[in-house]
Design an enzyme around this catalytic site. Structure first.
Site, PDB file in Angstrom:
ATOM      1  N   CYS A 114       4.265   6.982  -9.521  1.00 31.88           N
ATOM      2  CA  CYS A 114       4.856   5.981  -8.754  1.00 31.88           C
ATOM      3  C   CYS A 114       4.303   4.620  -9.195  1.00 31.88           C
ATOM      4  CB  CYS A 114       4.088   6.287  -7.253  1.00 31.88           C
ATOM      5  SG  CYS A 114       4.713   7.681  -6.535  1.00 31.88           S
ATOM      6  N   HIS A 253       4.717  -0.866  -4.022  1.00 31.64           N
ATOM      7  CA  HIS A 253       5.115   0.355  -4.129  1.00 31.64           C
ATOM      8  C   HIS A 253       5.256   1.000  -2.559  1.00 31.64           C
ATOM      9  CE1 HIS A 253       5.848   4.588  -4.585  1.00 31.64           C
ATOM     10  NE2 HIS A 253       4.703   5.029  -4.486  1.00 31.64           N
ATOM     11  N   ASN A 283       9.325   7.475   0.151  1.00 33.71           N
ATOM     12  CA  ASN A 283       8.519   7.040  -1.291  1.00 33.71           C
ATOM     13  C   ASN A 283       9.470   7.667  -2.191  1.00 33.71           C
ATOM     14  OD1 ASN A 283       7.159   6.888  -3.591  1.00 33.71           O
ATOM     15  ND2 ASN A 283       5.204   7.780  -2.426  1.00 33.71           N
TER      16      ASN A 283
END
Ligand code: COA
Length: 333
Positions: A114, A253, A283
């Site tokens: 990520c 993020h 996500n």
């Protein structure tokens, strides 16, 4: 191309697969609810790649749009941030480059999960500064819905699929869009907080199917994400000579809206500086920051001249941040 040139963001592209799965649909097969998922994560729905559609397919869509946005023809490096490549070997970036008509161009996967997009931006900026490349296409693309155990209510609600991309070109550090400084870190001893046990060189084949899926210790990951993103944001602001009040937009993020809010609170950033599209995407791992940038530009909340703080956290563990002044760039069609 001059050595030590700055990398200037000059194009932006985004792609989300058309199929949308909302929390109500998930709760038909999992012991969960729209209320729980929204309250704990801020997510209402996510996009899911159709079977047969992959990280490469999505990367090509986003990459094409970023190239159109930049009006760039001559790309001399393709960086693909992903931890869900189409095959464990080789990396997927060469297939993306070829599909974009860039056969023969240097192409490399960056796997920082990520945090991958921020790491790939730094890699691209480094290639430009070293004179190795003058125009770099940086794509974040992940198909995390293939990595989660469909029966695991701890991970399924969190993740979605998508891709986002930017074009970096050689330019000057005082231009709008010039990237940096960066702040990057890792901590491998905590890898097991968020990992896939099997399928790699250490444990190629497992009799237990769950070993092929993402195992996550959610509460510990949450705690580390909040602390590390705040720490790294402070570090990059200090390197840039910015104060918190210089930041117009915080594009973190998109893992959990509560993480973004906690980081903003720790830093002392106002709520309206926080960019978030997680409600509609979940996500998307390496794609999350460019997707959030594209969403904010399209929605009018991120405009040329804004001073932007990027910060990411992911498995590895990895984390990092960067700053830039937003250039006059809109997502390509
Ligand atoms: N639906 C309903 N209930 C659920 C659930 C779900 N999908 N998942 C867990 N629960 C339950 C748990 O079993 C627990 O029940 P109990 O209190 O009876 O034991 C309760 O909800 C609380 O679970 P907990 O795991 O403590 O919740 P949380 O507030 O930590 O939220 C996450 C869970 C996963 C949303 C949160 O920890 C998180 O976002 N972590 C970071 C994950 C992440 O961002 N990963 C990627 C990093 S890049």
């Amino acid at each position: 191309m001059s050595p030590h040139a700055a990398a200037v963001l000059s194009g932006l592209g985004a792609w989300l697969p058309p199929r949308v799965v909302d929390n109500f649909e998930l709760s038909e097969t999992l012991d969960t609810s729209d209320e729980w998922i929204r309250a704990r994560t801020g997510i209402a729905e996510r996009h899911v790649a159709e079977p047969g559609k992959s990280t490469v397919d999505m990367a090509v869509e986003a990459g094409r749009r970023a190239l159109a946005s930049a009006g760039a023809a001559d790309v001399d490096f393709v960086l693909l941030a992903t931890s869900t490549p189409d095959q464990p070997c080789p990396g997927s970036a060469p297939q993306v480059a070829t599909a974009l008509g860039l056969n023969g161009t240097a192409a490399l996967d960056v796997n920082a999960v990520c945090s991958g997009f921020v790491y790939a931006l730094a890699t691209g900026a480094g290639l430009i500064a070293a004179g190795v490349a003058s125009t770099v296409l940086v794509i974040g693309s992940d198909t995390f819905t293939t990595l989660v155990d469909p029966t695991d209510r701890g991970t399924v609600p969190i993740f979605g699929d998508g891709a986002g991309a930017v074009v970096l070109r050689a330019g000057h550090a005082d231009e709008p869009g010039a990237l940096g400084p960066f702040d990057l870190h890792s901590e491998g001893e905590l890898a097991e907080l968020l990992w896939v046990e099997a399928g790699g060189a250490k444990h190629r084949v497992s009799a237990d199917k769950s070993d092929y899926f993402l195992a996550m210790q959610g509460t510990a990951v949450f705690r580390h994400a909040c602390a590390r993103m705040a720490e790294s944001s402070r570090a990059v602001l200090a390197k840039a000579g910015w104060t918190v009040s210089d930041v117009d937009r915080f594009v973190g993020h998109q893992a959990n809206v509560r993480i973004l809010q906690a980081v903003a609170k720790t830093l002392g950033l106002p709520v309206d500086a926080v960019v978030s599209n997680i409600e509609k995407t979940g996500n998307t791992s390496a794609a999350s920051i460019p997707l959030a940038l594209a969403d904010a530009v399209t929605g009018g909340s991120l405009v040329a001249g804004h001073r932007v703080l990027l910060s990411a956290f992911g498995a590895g563990l990895t984390w990092g941040s960067a700053v830039l002044r937003w250039p006059d760039v809109t997502p390509g069609a």
